[in-house]
Scaffold this active site. Structure first.
Site, PDB file in Angstrom:
ATOM      1  CE1 TYR A  17      -4.023   2.036   0.227  1.00 47.28           C
ATOM      2  CE2 TYR A  17      -2.770   3.255   1.866  1.00 47.28           C
ATOM      3  CZ  TYR A  17      -3.855   3.154   1.029  1.00 47.28           C
ATOM      4  OH  TYR A  17      -4.765   4.177   0.961  1.00 47.28           O
TER       5      TYR A  17
ATOM      6  CD  GLU B  67      -2.643   4.720  -6.361  1.00 45.94           C
ATOM      7  OE1 GLU B  67      -3.530   5.556  -6.064  1.00 45.94           O
ATOM      8  OE2 GLU B  67      -2.697   3.532  -5.992  1.00 45.94           O
TER       9      GLU B  67
END
Length: 208
Positions: A142, A149
């Site tokens: 994550y 991102e």
């Protein structure tokens, strides 16, 4: 769960696992052999449509096909759509960054584990090691995915600004701002799932 629903979910999860495995293997092979700038031409379109298929999970949640929380599903899917159909689609040059490769590796590793786990679990097979990776891998994957991102979005915002496209730059900035409340919410959700399953605080649902 009805037999028709179970068969559908097994097929959906198995197919999704296979599609994401293609993303994982092609990204890794291309990155090692040719470098990050070659990853997008090799797997960009495949990733876009593989991620688009995951949009069905919002529908699954709305229709009650699975018991996944709608808001967490919507946040995760929509943020990825913002990357594949927004940032990278309009500014493909940003995919030459190593962050694009690390993003795909984080996404695809997560999804191969997740979809394989659900397909096997719904078939009555629950490998303990796979279960552990399903509910523990996010600790590493994550942060890698979210940071990649955000960096890709930053590159897209910079590219939009250089083109004097301030509307698109503003939209990207808003998307980036949603990560501030959204990322902790998703991370907390995954930690609760892990405590429930690995911590033995309840039986895990066999649906998404």
């Amino acid at each position: 769960m009805s037999s028709i629903k179970r068969i559908y979910l097994v097929v959906y999860n198995a197919l999704s696992a296979a599609l994401w495995f293609v993303v994982l293997s092609r990204t890794a092979q291309t990155f090692v052999a040719k470098g990050p700038e070659a990853v997008f031409p090799a797997v960009g379109e495949w990733t876009k449509w593989t991620q688009t298929l995951a949009g069905l999970e919002i529908l699954h949640s709305v229709l009650g096909v699975v018991r996944a929380p709608l808001m967490t599903t919507l946040m995760q899917v929509s943020s990825r759509f913002a990357l594949v159909w927004g940032a990278v689609h309009f500014y493909p040059s940003i995919a030459a960054s190593p962050a694009y490769s690390s993003m795909l590796l984080a996404w695809s590793t997560t999804e191969v584990i997740r979809y394989t786990f659900f397909a096997l679990s719904l078939s009555g097979i629950e490998p303990p090691l796979l279960q552990w990776f399903r509910y523990s891998g996010f600790y590493v994957l994550y942060p890698v995915g979210i940071s990649s991102e955000l960096f890709e979005l930053f590159l897209a915002m910079t590219a939009a600004s250089k083109q004097d496209d301030m509307l698109r730059a503003g939209i990207i900035a808003v998307v980036m701002a949603t990560y501030l409340p959204g990322a902790p919410k998703l991370y907390s959700h995954m930690m609760r799932q892990r405590r429930k399953v690995i911590g033995g605080q309840g039986a895990r649902s066999k649906s998404q």
